[in-house]
Write a protein that holds these residues in place. Structure first.
Motif, PDB file in Angstrom:
ATOM      1  N   PHE A 181       2.857  38.442  20.747  1.00 47.21           N
ATOM      2  CA  PHE A 181       2.476  39.680  20.071  1.00 47.21           C
ATOM      3  C   PHE A 181       0.951  39.836  20.029  1.00 47.21           C
ATOM      4  O   PHE A 181       0.426  40.938  20.273  1.00 47.21           O
ATOM      5  N   LEU A 182       0.252  38.747  19.740  1.00 47.75           N
ATOM      6  CA  LEU A 182      -1.211  38.817  19.728  1.00 47.75           C
ATOM      7  C   LEU A 182      -1.756  39.200  21.098  1.00 47.75           C
ATOM      8  O   LEU A 182      -2.730  39.962  21.201  1.00 47.75           O
ATOM      9  N   ASP A 183      -1.121  38.684  22.164  1.00 49.26           N
ATOM     10  CA  ASP A 183      -1.594  38.993  23.513  1.00 49.26           C
ATOM     11  C   ASP A 183      -1.378  40.451  23.866  1.00 49.26           C
ATOM     12  O   ASP A 183      -2.266  41.110  24.435  1.00 49.26           O
ATOM     13  N   VAL A 184      -0.202  40.984  23.567  1.00 49.37           N
ATOM     14  CA  VAL A 184       0.056  42.393  23.892  1.00 49.37           C
ATOM     15  C   VAL A 184      -0.898  43.290  23.110  1.00 49.37           C
ATOM     16  O   VAL A 184      -1.462  44.255  23.652  1.00 49.37           O
ATOM     17  N   ALA A 185      -1.125  42.958  21.848  1.00 50.66           N
ATOM     18  CA  ALA A 185      -2.084  43.728  21.055  1.00 50.66           C
ATOM     19  C   ALA A 185      -3.487  43.646  21.658  1.00 50.66           C
ATOM     20  O   ALA A 185      -4.181  44.658  21.792  1.00 50.66           O
ATOM     21  N   ALA A 186      -3.898  42.435  22.028  1.00 57.56           N
ATOM     22  CA  ALA A 186      -5.233  42.256  22.598  1.00 57.56           C
ATOM     23  C   ALA A 186      -5.361  42.960  23.939  1.00 57.56           C
ATOM     24  O   ALA A 186      -6.425  43.510  24.266  1.00 57.56           O
ATOM     25  N   ALA A 187      -4.291  42.955  24.738  1.00 58.12           N
ATOM     26  CA  ALA A 187      -4.335  43.616  26.041  1.00 58.12           C
ATOM     27  C   ALA A 187      -4.523  45.117  25.882  1.00 58.12           C
ATOM     28  O   ALA A 187      -5.299  45.740  26.616  1.00 58.12           O
ATOM     29  N   VAL A 188      -3.820  45.719  24.932  1.00 60.88           N
ATOM     30  CA  VAL A 188      -3.982  47.154  24.697  1.00 60.88           C
ATOM     31  C   VAL A 188      -5.386  47.448  24.163  1.00 60.88           C
ATOM     32  O   VAL A 188      -6.076  48.362  24.631  1.00 60.88           O
ATOM     33  N   ASP A 189      -5.839  46.647  23.203  1.00 64.16           N
ATOM     34  CA  ASP A 189      -7.163  46.883  22.621  1.00 64.16           C
ATOM     35  C   ASP A 189      -8.286  46.638  23.624  1.00 64.16           C
ATOM     36  O   ASP A 189      -9.390  47.187  23.468  1.00 64.16           O
ATOM     37  N   ALA A 190      -8.017  45.820  24.653  1.00 63.05           N
ATOM     38  CA  ALA A 190      -9.036  45.543  25.665  1.00 63.05           C
ATOM     39  C   ALA A 190      -9.440  46.799  26.430  1.00 63.05           C
ATOM     40  O   ALA A 190     -10.508  46.827  27.061  1.00 63.05           O
ATOM     41  N   LEU A 191      -8.613  47.843  26.380  1.00 61.19           N
ATOM     42  CA  LEU A 191      -8.980  49.099  27.039  1.00 61.19           C
ATOM     43  C   LEU A 191     -10.249  49.695  26.437  1.00 61.19           C
ATOM     44  O   LEU A 191     -11.008  50.389  27.121  1.00 61.19           O
ATOM     45  N   ASP A 192     -10.478  49.417  25.166  1.00 66.52           N
ATOM     46  CA  ASP A 192     -11.650  49.942  24.490  1.00 66.52           C
ATOM     47  C   ASP A 192     -12.914  49.311  25.077  1.00 66.52           C
ATOM     48  O   ASP A 192     -13.173  48.131  24.883  1.00 66.52           O
ATOM     49  N   GLY A 193     -13.676  50.083  25.837  1.00 65.51           N
ATOM     50  CA  GLY A 193     -14.884  49.585  26.466  1.00 65.51           C
ATOM     51  C   GLY A 193     -14.686  48.911  27.807  1.00 65.51           C
ATOM     52  O   GLY A 193     -15.651  48.404  28.381  1.00 65.51           O
ATOM     53  N   MET A 194     -13.470  48.909  28.336  1.00 65.47           N
ATOM     54  CA  MET A 194     -13.210  48.214  29.598  1.00 65.47           C
ATOM     55  C   MET A 194     -13.915  48.863  30.776  1.00 65.47           C
ATOM     56  O   MET A 194     -14.490  48.183  31.638  1.00 65.47           O
ATOM     57  N   ASP A 195     -13.860  50.197  30.855  1.00 67.87           N
ATOM     58  CA  ASP A 195     -14.415  50.896  32.010  1.00 67.87           C
ATOM     59  C   ASP A 195     -14.699  52.338  31.605  1.00 67.87           C
ATOM     60  O   ASP A 195     -13.841  52.983  30.981  1.00 67.87           O
ATOM     61  N   PRO A 196     -15.866  52.883  31.948  1.00 67.56           N
ATOM     62  CA  PRO A 196     -16.165  54.268  31.565  1.00 67.56           C
ATOM     63  C   PRO A 196     -15.251  55.289  32.223  1.00 67.56           C
ATOM     64  O   PRO A 196     -15.217  56.446  31.792  1.00 67.56           O
ATOM     65  N   ALA A 197     -14.507  54.876  33.238  1.00 71.17           N
ATOM     66  CA  ALA A 197     -13.586  55.807  33.888  1.00 71.17           C
ATOM     67  C   ALA A 197     -12.299  56.002  33.098  1.00 71.17           C
ATOM     68  O   ALA A 197     -11.468  56.828  33.484  1.00 71.17           O
ATOM     69  N   LEU A 198     -12.119  55.264  31.995  1.00 71.88           N
ATOM     70  CA  LEU A 198     -10.888  55.347  31.214  1.00 71.88           C
ATOM     71  C   LEU A 198     -11.074  56.264  30.014  1.00 71.88           C
ATOM     72  O   LEU A 198     -12.050  56.144  29.271  1.00 71.88           O
ATOM     73  N   ASP A 199     -10.126  57.165  29.812  1.00 69.81           N
ATOM     74  CA  ASP A 199     -10.101  58.016  28.633  1.00 69.81           C
ATOM     75  C   ASP A 199      -9.148  57.383  27.625  1.00 69.81           C
ATOM     76  O   ASP A 199      -7.934  57.584  27.682  1.00 69.81           O
ATOM     77  N   THR A 200      -9.682  56.595  26.714  1.00 69.20           N
ATOM     78  CA  THR A 200      -8.833  55.858  25.775  1.00 69.20           C
ATOM     79  C   THR A 200      -8.312  56.734  24.640  1.00 69.20           C
ATOM     80  O   THR A 200      -7.596  56.246  23.766  1.00 69.20           O
ATOM     81  N   SER A 201      -8.638  58.022  24.654  1.00 63.94           N
ATOM     82  CA  SER A 201      -7.994  58.949  23.724  1.00 63.94           C
ATOM     83  C   SER A 201      -6.683  59.474  24.298  1.00 63.94           C
ATOM     84  O   SER A 201      -5.953  60.195  23.600  1.00 63.94           O
TER      85      SER A 201
END
Length: 384
Positions: A181-201
């Motif tokens: 569970f911690l890993d899946v949460a961390a994987a999703v949260d890793a999108l924040d700041g991962m790449d400027p090409a991503l729209d995390t909204s």
């Protein structure tokens, strides 16, 4: 032609995260300080061993860099995490074509081998809406994220960025409660700041089978109490797609869901992939006789099950599409139907005659409906 430096080194497991954290600073220092530096690519060989491919424009640049050593703090910080040198070789690159845009790359969100994912970027400059994929496999390490590469390819062709994640699973260190569970949460949260090409909204979570359960859980993390693993998400999805999701943990536990794994000779579901780590069959078979939910949760603790069950969290304001085949051999379709009914904005699509893996085949007639729903949630309706 250019010169390739191939250095193999060891890192103690307790220093792995520090090494990964120091890596970007070291590469930035090389770019600023080392004439002729072109690129550096890190490969994990095993738990302790890493291989570094460093490319230089010529021999002189390589020699100059060796002479400088750890002359800058960022470089010294990286070198300080390394346990020892296994070997170093030098080679010459002959295919001198410049690399094109990196449309797929593997990114670590933690220090463990399974704490990684593939980020796929479509053509263009973005920012792109993101679909995060979570694979299934009874929450075990027998299968991995390659189950969903076809889905990833289809979504990228439709203009989405795709983050196909791996996570620690039953049968490997750290798998189960709370690591999975911690890993899946961390994987999703890793999108924040991962790449400027991503729209995390504009993030949609999509999971299949046991991954459908984990994607649903991750989508509802915002209502978890502070003490629960995964509470306090950084990324809030605009939608959730579960495909043949194992969504009812209470029913799954009562039914001994996954007990079939105790018999490696049992007939698998139609179109099921071969295990990617067949050496784990024996250890997992020896513990799965009562089903895999107790292995996932570390027992029958009702508080843990309440924190981990999408049924307990379903009315959390996240729009849901639950797709399930009537001929699913592994997961009852009723679990998806009841979950969609409970979700605040839930839609259930039943696939007449659909099997467990039909719902993750982009060539199947149900897939356009899945893609259309994702488009509506991300503002890309009708995109292909």
């Amino acid at each position: 032609m250019s010169v390739i430096e191939m250095t193999t080194f060891t890192v103690a497991p307790e220093n792995t995260q520090a090494m990964l954290d120091a890596r970007p600073g070291m590469v930035a220092a090389f770019r600023a300080d080392r004439r002729g530096f072109r690129s550096a690519r890190l490969v994990r060989v095993d738990e302790h061993t890493w291989l570094d491919f460093v490319e230089w424009t010529d021999d002189a640049a390589w020699d100059e860099s060796k002479a400088k050593g750890a002359n800058l703090p960022a470089i010294a910080a990286f070198f300080g995490t390394i346990g020892g040198l296994v070997g170093a070789e030098r080679g010459v690159r002959y295919d001198d074509a410049e690399d094109g845009p990196r449309r797929v790359r593997t990114i670590a969100y933690g220090p463990e081998p399974s704490q990684v994912g593939e980020l796929y970027l479509p053509e263009g400059t973005g920012p792109f809406p993101v679909v995060t994929l979570v694979h299934g496999g009874y929450w075990t390490a027998l299968w991995d994220r390659r189950q969903l590469t076809g889905v990833a390819d289809d979504l990228v062709a439709r203009g989405y960025a795709v983050w196909n994640v791996e996570y620690r699973r039953i049968g490997e260190p750290g798998g189960g409660w709370p690591g999975t569970f911690l890993d899946v949460a961390a994987a999703v949260d890793a999108l924040d700041g991962m790449d400027p090409a991503l729209d995390t909204s504009r993030v949609v979570l999509l999971g299949h089978s046991a991954g459908g359960h984990l994607a649903a859980w991750a989508a509802h993390r915002g209502v978890l109490p502070p003490a629960a693993p995964g509470a306090g998400p950084k990324v809030t999805p605009v939608g959730l797609v579960t495909l043949a999701g194992a969504l009812d943990l209470e029913a799954a536990d009562a039914a001994g869901f996954g007990a079939v794994l105790a018999d490696p000779a049992a007939e698998p579901p139609k179109d099921a992939p071969e295990p990617t780590r067949p050496e784990l069959w024996g250890p997992i078979a020896g513990t799965a006789g009562a089903g895999v939910v107790p292995l996932l949760l570390g027992g029958h603790d009702p508080e843990r099950r309440g924190w981990a069950s999408p049924f307990e969290l379903a009315d959390a304001g996240v729009p849901v599409l639950a797709v399930h085949g009537t001929a699913d051999e592994a997961v009852p379709a009723d679990w998806s139907r009841r979950y969609a009914e409970k979700a605040g904005e839930g839609r259930y699509v039943e696939v007449d005659g659909g099997t467990h893996f039909d719902v993750v085949r982009p060539a199947h007639p149900v897939w356009p409906a899945v893609a259309e729903w994702i488009g509506l949630r991300t503002g890309r309706a009708g995109a292909r």
